[in-house]
Structure formats: C-alpha cells, structure tokens
Design a protein around this motif. Structure first.
Motif, short mmCIF file in Angstrom:
data_model
loop_
_atom_site.label_atom_id
_atom_site.label_comp_id
_atom_site.label_asym_id
_atom_site.label_seq_id
_atom_site.Cartn_x
_atom_site.Cartn_y
_atom_site.Cartn_z
N ASP A 145 -6.38 3.06 0.54
CA ASP A 145 -5.58 2.26 1.29
C ASP A 145 -4.17 2.67 1.32
O ASP A 145 -3.15 1.91 1.93
CB ASP A 145 -5.61 0.76 0.84
N SER A 146 -3.78 3.63 0.53
CA SER A 146 -2.30 4.03 0.27
C SER A 146 -2.02 5.01 1.56
O SER A 146 -2.49 5.46 2.07
CB SER A 146 -2.27 4.95 -1.03
N ARG A 147 -0.56 4.12 2.11
CA ARG A 147 -0.13 4.94 3.45
C ARG A 147 1.03 6.00 3.13
O ARG A 147 1.19 6.54 3.86
CB ARG A 147 0.46 3.68 4.24
N ASP A 200 -5.19 5.56 -3.45
CA ASP A 200 -6.18 5.02 -3.29
C ASP A 200 -6.52 5.01 -1.67
O ASP A 200 -5.62 5.59 -1.14
CB ASP A 200 -6.47 3.84 -3.96
N ASP A 250 0.84 -1.24 -0.10
CA ASP A 250 0.15 -0.10 -0.11
C ASP A 250 0.94 1.32 0.22
O ASP A 250 0.60 2.37 0.78
CB ASP A 250 -1.00 -0.02 0.97
#
Length: 200
Positions: free
Chosen positions: A114-116, A112, A89
C-alpha cells in the motif's frame, strides 16, 4: 590494566567529543555507541570496554539535562509528523542508513503493497541537525509493480505530490519548513532545536 589513561590525551579528547555527538543524536543505545567508537578509534588503541567507561558519565549527564527539557520537543513533533505520514501510506524513516545513496537504495525494502511514497533522513543528516544545522529530508514516490512506464514529467509530479504531503504533515505539528516545490530539492526543517531523548 587497560584503562582510558593508557590512551593519548588527544585520542581521549577526540573520542569523548565523538561520544557526545552520538549521544546528542539520541538514537543509539550506549553499547551501540561504544561499539561505534571502538570501530572509529580502533587504530588509536581504543577498545569497546574503554569506550563504554568513557560514555557512562556522558550518558548520565545527558539524562540529567533531559529533566529540564520541554514536555514536547521539536524531535517529538517530527516523530508525530512521521507517524501521521505512515498512516497515509508514506514510508517515513528516521535516522535511516548511513547516507543518502544507501537510503535511496534501501528505502524500498521498508515499503509494503500500500505504500505510495517515502521520506527519510539518514545518520549524517541526524548529526548535522543535532549540531544545529537544520534537518534535510529526502522523499519520493513509489511506482507499483506492473504499472506502465511513466514519463519524466509524470515521475516528477508523483514526487512533488509526496513532497507536498510531507510538508503539510510537518507544518501541521508546528515545524517550519523550507522547500521550493521542486522534485529535485530536498525539504529542510529549520529552525530546529534538536532535543532527542535517549533510548530507555
């Protein structure tokens, strides 16, 4: 008739060298390189058609060189590390935008829900790496919408944690990394032999 021979020798020499540089980077199709050259040398009379004819033998020359390359190159390893980061992610973008300012401004658009965090290198970084100068990576963390404001220390810690994951992914595929652990310090992949296969 509009032929390369109509161009001044210095223009032809400079355009050919610029074409070699872009071919060496390995990310653009031949028609994209022709368009780039025509834009760059437009005021010196180079057309896109002329650029295409100039590029053709250089493209074939590079394809022939690729036959002697190792099965797995450093750029293949870099792509493997970036793929692994995507699975964790972390947005990982290669040859992304023209410069660092644009990259930081636009990388959020690749994320998106979920991207960290993110890591990327831009086109100028690619050119430096292809010229033998190592590869500079820019990275950072994303703060999710609705999360409370954070202190500078918290933001820096989030960036450092992403940086550690990037370094770990690069080292896991056998690449050498220079980074002092500071959130303000770019990650450098060096030494790096830039062998990037041309688009098929």
């Amino acid at each position: 008739m509009n032929q390369e021979t109509d161009l001044a020798p210095a223009v032809l020499r400079d355009a050919r060298e610029r074409a070699r540089e872009l071919i060496r980077c390995g990310f653009q199709e031949s028609d994209e390189i022709a368009e780039s050259l025509a834009d760059e040398f437009d005021d010196q009379g180079l057309t896109e058609e002329q650029a295409g004819r100039l590029i053709a033998p250089l493209w074939q020359e590079r394809l022939a060189e690729q036959a002697s390359w190792p099965r797995t190159t450093d750029v293949d390893r870099l792509e493997e590390a970036f793929d692994a980061l995507e699975e964790q992610d972390i947005v990982a973008a290669m040859d992304f935008t023209c410069c660092g300012g644009c990259g930081y401004a636009e990388i959020g658009g690749e994320a998106d829900a979920d991207s960290r965090g993110f890591v990327f290198f831009h086109e100028q970084d690619t050119e430096r790496a292809a010229a033998g100068g190592g590869l500079t990576l820019r990275y950072g963390g994303f703060r999710a919408d609705g999360e409370p404001a954070e202190s500078t220390a918290e933001a820096e810690l989030r960036t450092v944690l992403i940086g550690r994951e990037v370094v770990a992914a690069l080292e896991a595929v056998g690449l050498s990394v220079e980074w002092d652990g500071s959130p303000g310090q770019a990650i450098t992949v060096t030494p790096l032999t830039w062998l990037n296969r041309l688009p098929e």
